[in-house]
Design an enzyme around this catalytic site. Structure first.
Site, mmCIF file in Angstrom:
data_model
loop_
_atom_site.group_PDB
_atom_site.id
_atom_site.type_symbol
_atom_site.label_atom_id
_atom_site.label_comp_id
_atom_site.label_asym_id
_atom_site.label_seq_id
_atom_site.Cartn_x
_atom_site.Cartn_y
_atom_site.Cartn_z
ATOM 1 N N HIS A 139 0.838 -1.116 -0.022
ATOM 2 C CA HIS A 139 -0.026 0.019 0.079
ATOM 3 C C HIS A 139 0.653 1.406 0.024
ATOM 4 O O HIS A 139 0.703 2.237 -0.830
ATOM 5 C CB HIS A 139 -0.891 -0.019 1.314
ATOM 6 C CG HIS A 139 -1.761 -1.002 1.238
ATOM 7 N ND1 HIS A 139 -2.036 -1.788 2.403
ATOM 8 C CD2 HIS A 139 -2.607 -1.492 0.544
ATOM 9 C CE1 HIS A 139 -2.946 -2.591 2.149
ATOM 10 N NE2 HIS A 139 -3.314 -2.735 1.023
ATOM 11 N N LYS A 199 -17.790 -6.132 8.350
ATOM 12 C CA LYS A 199 -16.364 -6.826 8.448
ATOM 13 C C LYS A 199 -16.166 -6.773 9.801
ATOM 14 O O LYS A 199 -16.360 -6.094 10.475
ATOM 15 C CB LYS A 199 -15.336 -6.352 7.666
ATOM 16 C CG LYS A 199 -15.605 -6.416 6.036
ATOM 17 C CD LYS A 199 -14.171 -6.354 5.343
ATOM 18 C CE LYS A 199 -14.237 -6.842 3.705
ATOM 19 N NZ LYS A 199 -13.012 -6.551 3.046
ATOM 20 N N ARG A 203 -1.645 -6.111 -8.235
ATOM 21 C CA ARG A 203 -0.489 -6.774 -8.079
ATOM 22 C C ARG A 203 -0.478 -8.159 -9.099
ATOM 23 O O ARG A 203 0.560 -8.408 -9.468
ATOM 24 C CB ARG A 203 -0.859 -7.672 -6.722
ATOM 25 C CG ARG A 203 -0.529 -6.658 -5.640
ATOM 26 C CD ARG A 203 -1.135 -7.284 -4.210
ATOM 27 N NE ARG A 203 -2.534 -7.759 -4.474
ATOM 28 C CZ ARG A 203 -3.380 -8.140 -3.545
ATOM 29 N NH1 ARG A 203 -2.849 -8.146 -2.272
ATOM 30 N NH2 ARG A 203 -4.584 -8.195 -3.654
ATOM 31 N N SER A 227 -2.790 -7.863 3.213
ATOM 32 C CA SER A 227 -2.958 -7.565 4.210
ATOM 33 C C SER A 227 -3.286 -8.928 5.060
ATOM 34 O O SER A 227 -2.749 -9.106 6.320
ATOM 35 C CB SER A 227 -4.258 -6.563 4.890
ATOM 36 O OG SER A 227 -3.866 -5.448 4.255
HETATM 37 O O1 PNS Z 1 -9.052 -2.949 0.477
HETATM 38 P P1 PNS Z 1 -10.190 -3.481 -0.331
HETATM 39 O O2 PNS Z 1 -11.006 -4.302 0.770
HETATM 40 O O3 PNS Z 1 -9.833 -4.211 -1.550
HETATM 41 O O4 PNS Z 1 -11.096 -2.153 -0.806
HETATM 42 C C1 PNS Z 1 -12.526 -2.216 -1.459
HETATM 43 C C2 PNS Z 1 -13.027 -0.947 -1.455
HETATM 44 C C3 PNS Z 1 -13.239 -0.285 -0.264
HETATM 45 C C4 PNS Z 1 -12.467 -0.134 -2.343
HETATM 46 C C5 PNS Z 1 -14.645 -1.327 -2.074
HETATM 47 O O5 PNS Z 1 -15.200 -2.228 -1.242
HETATM 48 C C6 PNS Z 1 -15.364 0.009 -2.111
HETATM 49 O O6 PNS Z 1 -15.085 0.941 -2.860
HETATM 50 N N1 PNS Z 1 -16.403 0.204 -1.246
HETATM 51 C C7 PNS Z 1 -17.220 1.117 -1.376
HETATM 52 C C8 PNS Z 1 -18.868 0.884 -1.850
HETATM 53 C C9 PNS Z 1 -18.879 1.137 -3.326
HETATM 54 O O7 PNS Z 1 -18.604 2.251 -3.434
HETATM 55 N N2 PNS Z 1 -19.166 -0.083 -3.921
HETATM 56 C C10 PNS Z 1 -19.608 -0.003 -5.394
HETATM 57 C C11 PNS Z 1 -18.361 0.258 -6.280
HETATM 58 S S1 PNS Z 1 -18.148 -1.104 -6.875
#
Ligand code: PNS
Length: 171
Positions: free
Chosen positions: A23, A47, A96, A134
């Site tokens: 990150h 979560k 990645r 993570s």
């Molecule tokens: O680190 P992660 O868990 O891969 O991050 C995922 C994240 C936070 C980027 C994704 O879950 C997110 O954007 N959530 C917000 C809800 C949202 O906007 N959903 C619709 C877009 S696909």
């Protein structure tokens, strides 16, 4: 030199439980490309993270305390709504490996459908971090393996602290 160009702001969203050097690598690359990169930590009550949102914010802020152009914040709800609120027109995500691609593509296209003016930029970390996540950091740490060099020193210390408090780490 003064310029009238509006500030170019990117949002780098994620769970960051915890922040890894992968990150950090993406944040540094983003900070070099944009005037400001906002590390946006998702508040997701469904979560059950190892670190609370407050702890994750505090760690990320400490890691980037002396780095101008990097901001740490939290968000709830739709990412595109948050990006709009922050006047960001770019979403940065790390890519990645091919295995990340399908999910990232889905998210990028859904976000574009929700907001056509916000562009997703996928950035590759240094090769040495392409296997890093993570989830694996937590697993290796919980099982007694070394995570030196995979997370910022402060995060490693916080993991050790958490292990002391809870006596064991459940991942
Ligand atoms: O680190 P992660 O868990 O891969 O991050 C995922 C994240 C936070 C980027 C994704 O879950 C997110 O954007 N959530 C917000 C809800 C949202 O906007 N959903 C619709 C877009 S696909």
């Amino acid at each position: 030199m003064a310029t009238d160009r509006p500030e170019r702001i990117a949002v780098y969203p994620g769970t960051f439980d915890p922040l890894t050097n992968g990150h950090v690598d993406i944040i540094e690359r983003g900070a070099a490309l944009f005037d400001r990169i906002v590390v946006a930590i998702l508040v997701n009550p469904e979560k059950s993270p190892l670190f609370s949102v407050a702890e994750r914010v505090e760690m990320a802020r400490a890691v980037f305390a002396s780095r101008p152009g990097v901001e740490v914040d939290t968000f709830e709800g739709l990412l595109v709504d948050y990006a709009r609120k922050r006047r960001a027109d770019v979403i940065v995500r790390g890519l990645r490996a091919i295995s990340d691609f399908e999910f990232e593509m889905q998210m990028a296209l859904m976000n574009r459908r929700l907001s056509s003016t916000i562009e997703t930029v996928l950035m590759m970390p240094a090769e040495s971090y392409t296997y890093l996540s993570s989830r694996l950091v937590k697993e290796v740490f919980a099982l007694g393996g070394s995570i030196r060099g995979l997370v910022p020193e402060l995060v490693e210390a916080r993991l050790a602290e958490k292990a002391r408090i809870t006596d064991s780490l459940v991942v």
